[in-house]
Write a protein that holds these residues in place. Structure first.
Motif: not given
Length: 333
Positions: A105-132
């Motif tokens: 749902d990553c694209v959907e979550k970011l786009m929901q905010v973009a649609d709601l706020t008309d933002a030029d940029m929407v910034i989300g967080g991330f996880r560091k993960v290993n090979q497993k």
């Protein structure tokens, strides 16, 4: 999620044959539509080109995910992203690396905010993960803190409005180091609205063989950041949304980061010369960085305490003319 706004996702590929199928499936499973998926085959020497061709053959042309494949000689990550970005036709552009993956749902979550706020940029967080696939660290950003927009300089896990990119002719700087920092800060300086969300939707695979891992451990001429920093500062807009004291800390943090990561194993004279160069740039463009020392590691709120403390300590050593001695010892570790 069905929405009329097309989102372009640019994915550079370099010797990534074993990853392509996974990232393709990952994008196909996104809950948002429509998506334009742009693979940029950056001179791969493995079977990446054939894998990409096979995907096109099996891909349903009636799907609401359009695939574009660009091929050419190896030019590096900045050139590949620029080519993909130039070919994009979406209202917003996203970036992903070949061995990473997005929550469905990553694209959907970011786009929901973009649609709601008309933002030029929407910034989300991330996880560091290993090979497993195990989570090593999670970066969830606090929307209430203005510093949050500076914490991550990677281009993934966020949306960029394409019209801003086109109007200001923005590109990644063609360098072996910090091309993403350049693009992000440059875009922010022209954006009229930036939204930060606490949602974490991007998974960043930690690999000892990655380009970034090797880049950050070398102090070579091609990894000298001065040209990039100078060009960035020259092209930055009026940065209405960017605060001067935060920018001073941001670039101070970058200088400290660069020296600590690239000094190890480097030549003594080279470390000394590069230290003089980066601090000369900092003194010229953000002379108020000295004031950060006396804020005692309490600024900015939202940055990790250990990072704030590290920055303050290195700046203080520089102020007391002790940094060269410290780095001479540090580079031997």
């Amino acid at each position: 999620m069905k929405n009329e706004k097309l989102i372009s996702i640019v994915i550079p590929i370099y010797n990534g044959a074993k990853y392509i199928s996974n990232i393709y499936t990952n994008i196909m499973n996104q809950t948002y539509r429509p998506i334009e998926l742009i693979f940029v085959n950056d001179g791969s020497k493995d079977d990446s080109e054939n894998v990409l061709k096979d995907i096109v053959k099996m891909h349903n042309c009636k799907s609401e995910i359009k695939i574009i494949i660009l091929s050419g000689p190896n030019g590096g990550i900045a050139v590949a992203r620029n080519r993909g970005m130039a070919a994009s036709t979406g209202e917003y552009v996203m970036f992903a690396d070949q061995d990473d993956w997005l929550e469905k749902d990553c694209v959907e979550k970011l786009m929901q905010v973009a649609d709601l706020t008309d933002a030029d940029m929407v910034i989300g967080g991330f996880r560091k993960v290993n090979q497993k696939g195990e989570i090593l660290e999670t970066w969830s950003l606090n929307p209430e803190l203005s510093w949050s927009k500076y914490r991550v300089t990677a281009p993934w896990g966020r949306l960029f409005r394409k019209s801003v990119i086109e109007a200001e002719q923005l590109e990644f700087f063609n360098t072996k180091i910090s091309e993403d920092l350049y693009f992000n800060i440059l875009f922010m300086s022209y954006a009229t609205k930036i939204e930060v969300i606490s949602y974490v939707g991007y998974n960043w695979l930690q690999s000892q063989n990655s380009e970034s891992h090797h880049n950050w451990t070398k102090m070579t001429d091609e990894r000298n950041p001065i040209e990039m920093l100078t060009e960035l500062h020259k092209k930055m807009g009026n940065h209405i949304l960017l605060k001067d004291d935060e920018l001073a800390f941001f670039f101070s943090k970058y200088v400290v980061w660069y020296l600590l990561y690239c000094s190890k194993g480097a030549d003594k004279l080279q470390v000394r010369q590069r230290t003089q160069e980066v601090f000369a740039w900092l003194e010229k463009n953000y002379p108020q960085f000295y004031k950060l020392i006396w804020r005692g590691g309490i600024f900015p709120q939202g940055e990790l305490f250990k990072v704030r403390l590290c920055v303050v300590c290195v700046l203080l050593m520089y102020k007391l003319n002790m940094l060269s001695f410290f780095l001479e010892q540090y580079r031997k570790l």
